[in-house]
Design a protein around this motif. Structure first.
Motif, mmCIF file in Angstrom:
data_model
loop_
_atom_site.group_PDB
_atom_site.id
_atom_site.type_symbol
_atom_site.label_atom_id
_atom_site.label_comp_id
_atom_site.label_asym_id
_atom_site.label_seq_id
_atom_site.Cartn_x
_atom_site.Cartn_y
_atom_site.Cartn_z
ATOM 1 N N ASP A 1 -92.421 73.465 -111.238
ATOM 2 C CA ASP A 1 -92.344 74.708 -110.927
ATOM 3 C C ASP A 1 -92.025 75.604 -112.216
ATOM 4 O OD1 ASP A 1 -92.900 74.192 -108.263
ATOM 5 O OD2 ASP A 1 -90.779 73.949 -107.662
ATOM 6 N N SER A 2 -91.245 74.988 -113.032
ATOM 7 C CA SER A 2 -90.784 75.978 -114.125
ATOM 8 C C SER A 2 -92.114 76.164 -115.135
ATOM 9 C CB SER A 2 -89.628 75.126 -114.998
ATOM 10 O OG SER A 2 -89.462 76.004 -116.208
ATOM 11 N N ALA A 3 -92.812 75.183 -115.171
ATOM 12 C CA ALA A 3 -94.165 75.122 -116.133
ATOM 13 C C ALA A 3 -95.150 76.191 -115.488
ATOM 14 C CB ALA A 3 -94.815 73.817 -116.327
ATOM 15 N N LEU A 4 -95.360 76.194 -114.209
ATOM 16 C CA LEU A 4 -96.247 77.119 -113.526
ATOM 17 C C LEU A 4 -95.890 78.419 -113.580
ATOM 18 C CD1 LEU A 4 -96.944 75.070 -109.974
ATOM 19 C CD2 LEU A 4 -98.463 75.501 -111.734
ATOM 20 N N LYS B 1 -90.211 65.384 -122.422
ATOM 21 C CA LYS B 1 -91.624 64.882 -122.752
ATOM 22 C C LYS B 1 -92.324 64.726 -121.349
ATOM 23 C CE LYS B 1 -90.573 61.932 -126.693
ATOM 24 N NZ LYS B 1 -90.288 60.773 -127.291
ATOM 25 N N ASN B 2 -91.663 65.174 -120.355
ATOM 26 C CA ASN B 2 -92.389 64.953 -118.755
ATOM 27 C C ASN B 2 -93.441 65.845 -118.611
ATOM 28 O OD1 ASN B 2 -90.366 63.001 -118.372
ATOM 29 N ND2 ASN B 2 -89.148 64.077 -117.046
ATOM 30 N N VAL B 3 -93.243 67.289 -119.182
ATOM 31 C CA VAL B 3 -94.588 67.999 -119.334
ATOM 32 C C VAL B 3 -95.247 67.931 -120.590
ATOM 33 C CG1 VAL B 3 -94.852 70.620 -118.635
ATOM 34 C CG2 VAL B 3 -92.761 69.614 -117.643
ATOM 35 N N ASP B 4 -96.138 67.125 -120.439
ATOM 36 C CA ASP B 4 -97.184 67.004 -121.650
ATOM 37 C C ASP B 4 -97.727 68.519 -121.866
ATOM 38 O OD1 ASP B 4 -96.757 64.344 -122.284
ATOM 39 O OD2 ASP B 4 -97.886 63.811 -120.686
ATOM 40 N N ALA B 5 -98.681 69.046 -120.809
ATOM 41 C CA ALA B 5 -99.706 70.123 -121.207
ATOM 42 C C ALA B 5 -100.116 70.132 -119.606
ATOM 43 C CB ALA B 5 -100.850 69.688 -122.127
ATOM 44 N N SER C 1 -93.917 61.358 -114.022
ATOM 45 C CA SER C 1 -92.607 61.499 -114.290
ATOM 46 C C SER C 1 -92.286 62.654 -114.400
ATOM 47 C CB SER C 1 -92.295 61.049 -115.847
ATOM 48 O OG SER C 1 -92.974 61.740 -116.672
ATOM 49 N N LEU C 2 -93.083 63.796 -113.838
ATOM 50 C CA LEU C 2 -92.787 65.229 -113.516
ATOM 51 C C LEU C 2 -92.018 65.415 -112.311
ATOM 52 C CD1 LEU C 2 -93.626 67.842 -115.080
ATOM 53 C CD2 LEU C 2 -95.528 67.895 -113.513
ATOM 54 N N THR C 3 -90.676 66.219 -112.643
ATOM 55 C CA THR C 3 -90.096 66.514 -111.275
ATOM 56 C C THR C 3 -90.564 67.902 -110.750
ATOM 57 O OG1 THR C 3 -88.464 67.965 -112.674
ATOM 58 C CG2 THR C 3 -88.064 65.671 -112.465
#
Length: 357
Positions: free
Chosen positions: A89-92, A164-168, A82-84
């Motif tokens: 890119d924001s998490a990276l 909740k899409n970006v767990d870890a 479910s990760l867009t």
């Protein structure tokens, strides 16, 4: 010189497309593209000021050296379904800011050295047992996983993504392991996420492997690492009801769903009974609202860092200014691990001490 890579990082952190950023800054999309790709090497000050205003980043941030932006293939994300692309890119890009912060802190403090193993040739359960043995914790429950990981040289950061899409996710950088946890999740889920990422770090070492099998192995490692099979069977030789599992939840600090799965895999729960328990867990809403929730774990390392900095009257805002990043980026990376302001006092039984360099 203007650094286009830093503009790209800031834009991705704010989850803006080139088109939307250009519109908000009052410039053409072509102009922005030329700036971000480096074709325009010296953009006008007014343009940079407009971009900085929209992104809420100091203009000085765009004139510093390169950041180490994480390539997607070097990272293991806890969840991909479910990760867009924007969220990924924001998490990276958060990882790139975390590297700046970690380098700044490492220059000033002696942090614990990494103490993980290369377990690529072990099956997940054997790897979990081997790492526990290496860390000298045997089959005992782990009361505070974040503190343990920090003591073993793992850099733990929080992700304030409000989704909740970006767990870890996790990665290696220059021999240092990094784990990023979404504090939007329950405390139990964060613990499992952290153990899952340690599984990636020791089993896969981010060698470009990905897919369901890799995620399944990391899940198996996390389960065996948090709930050693021998310890579980010794305390729960037979499962009679969901209520019985609830009474044991606090021992291992995991979700009731994870306990049910462990009971099934340990052979103390039949296939039919396991499926019935899963139905009850779903019916009672325990998959979204954990029963008897545990207190969220907090960082010992980051508390100690900011306590030491405060002795020189340095706050998170000062650190942000030193790095030329917005204060909210520092809060995003460590705030979820610090708890409320009253929790900044350190525990008397830390597994390590910080010393200024």
């Amino acid at each position: 010189m203007f650094n286009p890579e830093r503009l790209s990082i800031a834009r991705k952190r704010r989850q803006l497309t080139k088109k939307s950023l250009a519109e908000k800054a009052g410039i053409s999309q072509l102009t922005l593209t030329r700036i971000e790709t480096g074709q325009t090497q010296d953009p006008e000050e007014e343009t940079v000021a407009a971009l900085a205003r929209v992104l809420a980043y100091p203009a000085s941030f765009f004139y510093l050296g390169d950041c180490e932006e994480l390539p997607p293939e070097a990272v293991s994300f806890r969840s991909l379904s479910s990760l867009t692309a924007k969220q990924r890119d924001s998490a990276l890009s958060a990882g790139a800011i975390a590297h700046l912060l970690d380098d700044w802190v490492t220059e000033r403090f002696n942090l614990p050295q990494p103490n993980l193993l290369d377990l690529r040739h072990e099956d997940p359960e054997a790897a979990a047992i081997a790492l526990r043995r290496h860390w000298g914790i045997g089959s005992k429950p782990i009361p505070h996983l974040v503190k343990l990981l920090e003591a073993k040289g793992v850099r733990v950061f929080s992700l304030a993504e409000n989704t909740k899409n970006v767990d870890a996710f996790s990665c290696w950088r220059n021999g240092v392991p990094y784990v990023f946890l979404n504090t939007f999740k329950s405390a139990e889920r964060s613990r499992f996420d952290a153990a899952h990422e340690i599984g990636h770090l020791v089993l896969h070492l981010h060698g470009g492997t990905s897919g369901r099998e890799v995620e399944r192995e990391a899940d198996q490692f996390a389960s065996a690492f948090l709930i050693p099979r021998d310890d579980f069977v010794a305390h729960v030789p037979m499962v009679r009801s969901l209520e019985q599992l609830l009474t044991h939840k606090s021992r291992w600090g995991v979700s009731v769903a994870a306990l049910a799965r462990t009971a099934f895999e340990a052979g103390v729960l039949s296939d039919w009974h396991y499926r019935e328990l899963c139905k009850q867990i779903s019916y009672r809403g325990y998959r979204t609202q954990e029963p008897l929730p545990m207190q969220r774990e907090e960082s010992v390392l980051w508390k100690k860092v900011f306590e030491e900095l405060w002795k020189d009257r340095l706050t998170r805002d000062h650190v942000a200014a030193q790095l030329d990043v917005p204060s909210d980026e520092i809060s995003s990376l460590v705030g979820g691990l610090l708890g409320s302001g009253s929790n900044l006092s350190s525990s008397r039984k830390e597994p390590f001490r910080l010393r200024a360099v």
